[in-house]
Scaffold this active site. Structure first.
Site, mmCIF file in Angstrom:
data_model
loop_
_atom_site.group_PDB
_atom_site.id
_atom_site.type_symbol
_atom_site.label_atom_id
_atom_site.label_comp_id
_atom_site.label_asym_id
_atom_site.label_seq_id
_atom_site.Cartn_x
_atom_site.Cartn_y
_atom_site.Cartn_z
ATOM 1 N N HIS A 266 -17.541 -12.387 -5.081
ATOM 2 C CA HIS A 266 -16.632 -12.437 -3.941
ATOM 3 C C HIS A 266 -17.380 -12.477 -2.623
ATOM 4 O O HIS A 266 -16.988 -13.177 -1.695
ATOM 5 C CB HIS A 266 -15.685 -11.236 -3.965
ATOM 6 C CG HIS A 266 -14.398 -11.518 -4.654
ATOM 7 N ND1 HIS A 266 -13.316 -12.074 -4.023
ATOM 8 C CD2 HIS A 266 -14.010 -11.330 -5.937
ATOM 9 C CE1 HIS A 266 -12.320 -12.209 -4.874
ATOM 10 N NE2 HIS A 266 -12.715 -11.766 -6.054
ATOM 11 N N GLU A 334 -11.554 -0.421 -8.069
ATOM 12 C CA GLU A 334 -10.418 -1.317 -7.845
ATOM 13 C C GLU A 334 -10.029 -1.977 -9.173
ATOM 14 O O GLU A 334 -8.896 -1.890 -9.620
ATOM 15 C CB GLU A 334 -10.817 -2.365 -6.810
ATOM 16 C CG GLU A 334 -9.757 -3.425 -6.556
ATOM 17 C CD GLU A 334 -10.285 -4.590 -5.731
ATOM 18 O OE1 GLU A 334 -9.454 -5.286 -5.134
ATOM 19 O OE2 GLU A 334 -11.520 -4.817 -5.709
ATOM 20 N N HIS A 335 -10.976 -2.654 -9.792
ATOM 21 C CA HIS A 335 -10.772 -3.295 -11.096
ATOM 22 C C HIS A 335 -11.610 -2.553 -12.132
ATOM 23 O O HIS A 335 -12.789 -2.281 -11.903
ATOM 24 C CB HIS A 335 -11.237 -4.754 -11.081
ATOM 25 C CG HIS A 335 -10.625 -5.607 -10.020
ATOM 26 N ND1 HIS A 335 -9.402 -6.216 -10.158
ATOM 27 C CD2 HIS A 335 -11.083 -5.958 -8.794
ATOM 28 C CE1 HIS A 335 -9.131 -6.914 -9.071
ATOM 29 N NE2 HIS A 335 -10.142 -6.778 -8.223
ATOM 30 N N HIS A 427 20.304 27.859 10.617
ATOM 31 C CA HIS A 427 20.462 27.422 9.232
ATOM 32 C C HIS A 427 21.419 28.358 8.487
ATOM 33 O O HIS A 427 22.338 27.918 7.775
ATOM 34 C CB HIS A 427 19.106 27.449 8.502
ATOM 35 C CG HIS A 427 18.199 26.303 8.814
ATOM 36 N ND1 HIS A 427 17.681 26.086 10.056
ATOM 37 C CD2 HIS A 427 17.682 25.317 8.012
ATOM 38 C CE1 HIS A 427 16.887 25.019 10.027
ATOM 39 N NE2 HIS A 427 16.874 24.533 8.788
#
Length: 441
Positions: A266, A334-335, A427
């Protein structure tokens, strides 16, 4: 290509050396921050003029401020110019991506009876707008356009745009324009890098400000996302590519070498490791890698060699299965490919990864393009807490509740006790006899 592939034996590494193997190129973005801040400020001040100038300076693309948005003529020309076989492959991928994300889409609303007469659940709606960032620095990536925009369309996002760097001809890549149309996106803008993130965060005359930006990018993009995260949702941290190939002794080391090159090609900022406890597999892979480099073009082989011979790549030899799996989980890739004849035997022990691809017939290439699950995945160790891009990134949940008159008293009693303990008088009063008196009329 004669570079030596790194070979790390975990048993011989100090704790500091092991820790350095876990680092990524974008772990420290401080060197980018000053320049990115200047880019963001310029886009905020000058809008489209800054986008055009940065396209000329950074992308070497002849773009003027009036040409930031791709035109109908650009879309038509891209459709005619694109190789029919490439378009057919994109159709094939788009079909799988759409089906996967349609199956993933949650029901619009659910409401369960938590106690008799008390109902609670979720309602899901799409976010109002989003930008899909499609990088181009080291090539053209129409697959990213499909992976980001199709889930957004399945989720029902009403305003969806794509931002992507222009090429040297000043135009958007043909396949990216065709992918946009396949997904149903009509607005594509010629802007990349930090300037694109600034544009969608703050808006320009041409590029709309949106609620969220999704998509992978360079450290420049990652740094810009951090700097504008107070004004726009920047989604899954998706930086430079990273891969671990986890291989046992049942496979051929040449197969591990072949797959190790997938993400290492890449770019020089990628990370990739073969992790194995088989010295045979490690040595076979190391010997095979140069032969596979020889079958690649000079640019991609050069990227891969830079990664596999650099500080964040190579071969990691563990003492045993336990040490290999521990390293893989610490890395949180990632992978993650699991190369084994029986890959499912390891699945239960693999806790952290953006995606896990099992077996000898499931290389990362298939996941990146045609299987259907999203390939925009958390990087830099964020897989420990973050998830792949999905329809959920383009949707938000609203809690829904309804209490009947019969169920109210018991709930009110317990809520009042907790509110009183925590010191919230308003409340407590809202579920006291004051409410009972009003409701009795």
């Amino acid at each position: 290509m004669t570079r030596a592939v790194n070979f790390h034996e975990l048993a011989l590494l100090s704790q500091g050396e092991r820790q350095r193997l876990l680092q990524r190129t974008e772990t420290d973005l401080s060197s980018y921050e000053e320049k990115v801040r200047a880019i963001i400020d310029a886009v905020r001040r000058e809008g489209d003029e800054a986008l055009a100038r940065f396209a000329r300076d950074f992308d070497k693309a002849p773009v003027e401020a009036s040409q930031i948005q791709a035109t109908e003529e650009d879309f038509a020309a891209a459709g005619k110019a694109l190789d029919p076989q490439v378009k057919s492959a994109m159709d094939y991928a788009a079909e799988a991506i759409r089906k996967f994300h349609e199956d993933q889409k949650p029901e619009e609303m659910w409401l369960h009876e938590m106690r008799p007469g008390a109902f609670a659940g979720d309602r899901v709606r799409p976010i109002p707008s989003a930008a899909c960032y499609v990088p181009r620095g080291k090539g053209a990536f129409p697959s990213v356009a499909l992976m980001t925009s199709i889930p957004a369309k399945v989720a029902g996002v009403p305003e969806l745009i794509i931002v992507t760097p222009p090429g040297p001809n000043g135009k958007v890549d043909d396949a990216t324009l065709v992918a946009a149309r396949m997904a149903g996106v009509d607005k594509v803008f010629k802007a990349g890098g930090a300037q694109a993130i600034a544009a969608v965060a703050y808006g320009t005359k041409t590029v709309p400000k949106v609620a969220k930006v999704i998509g992978p990018g360079s450290p420049w993009v990652a740094a810009a996302k951090r700097m504008v995260s107070h004004v726009i949702d920047t989604g899954t941290p998706a930086g430079p590519s990273e891969l671990i190939v986890l291989a046992d002794d049942t496979i051929d080391g040449r197969l591990a070498a072949l797959d190790l090159l997938i993400e290492s090609e890449h770019g020089p900022d990628s990370s990739a490791y073969l992790v194995t406890w088989s010295r045979r597999v490690a040595e076979e892979a190391r010997a095979a890698i140069p032969h596979y480099w020889a079958k690649m073009g000079a640019q991609r082989a050069g990227f891969s060699a830079t990664v596999l011979s650099g500080p964040v790549g190579g071969i990691v030899l563990a003492r045993d299965e336990d040490e290999a799996i521990a390293f893989t989980n610490d890395y949180a890739p990632e992978h993650l490919e699991v190369l084994a004849r029986e890959p499912f035997r390891y699945l239960g022990r693999l806790d952290h990864a953006g995606e896990i691809l099992l077996g000898e017939h499931t290389p990362t290439t298939l996941g990146n393009f045609v299987l259907g699950p999203n390939h925009v995945l958390p990087t830099s160790g964020w897989a420990k807490t973050a998830s792949p891009v999905s329809v959920f990134d383009f949707m938000k949940r609203t809690s829904i509740a309804y209490v009947t008159e019969k169920a109210y008293p018991e709930l009110a009693l317990n809520a009042r006790r907790l509110a009183t303990y925590e010191g919230f008088e308003g409340h407590a009063n809202a579920v006291s006899e004051l409410r009972d008196e009003i409701l009795k009329g």
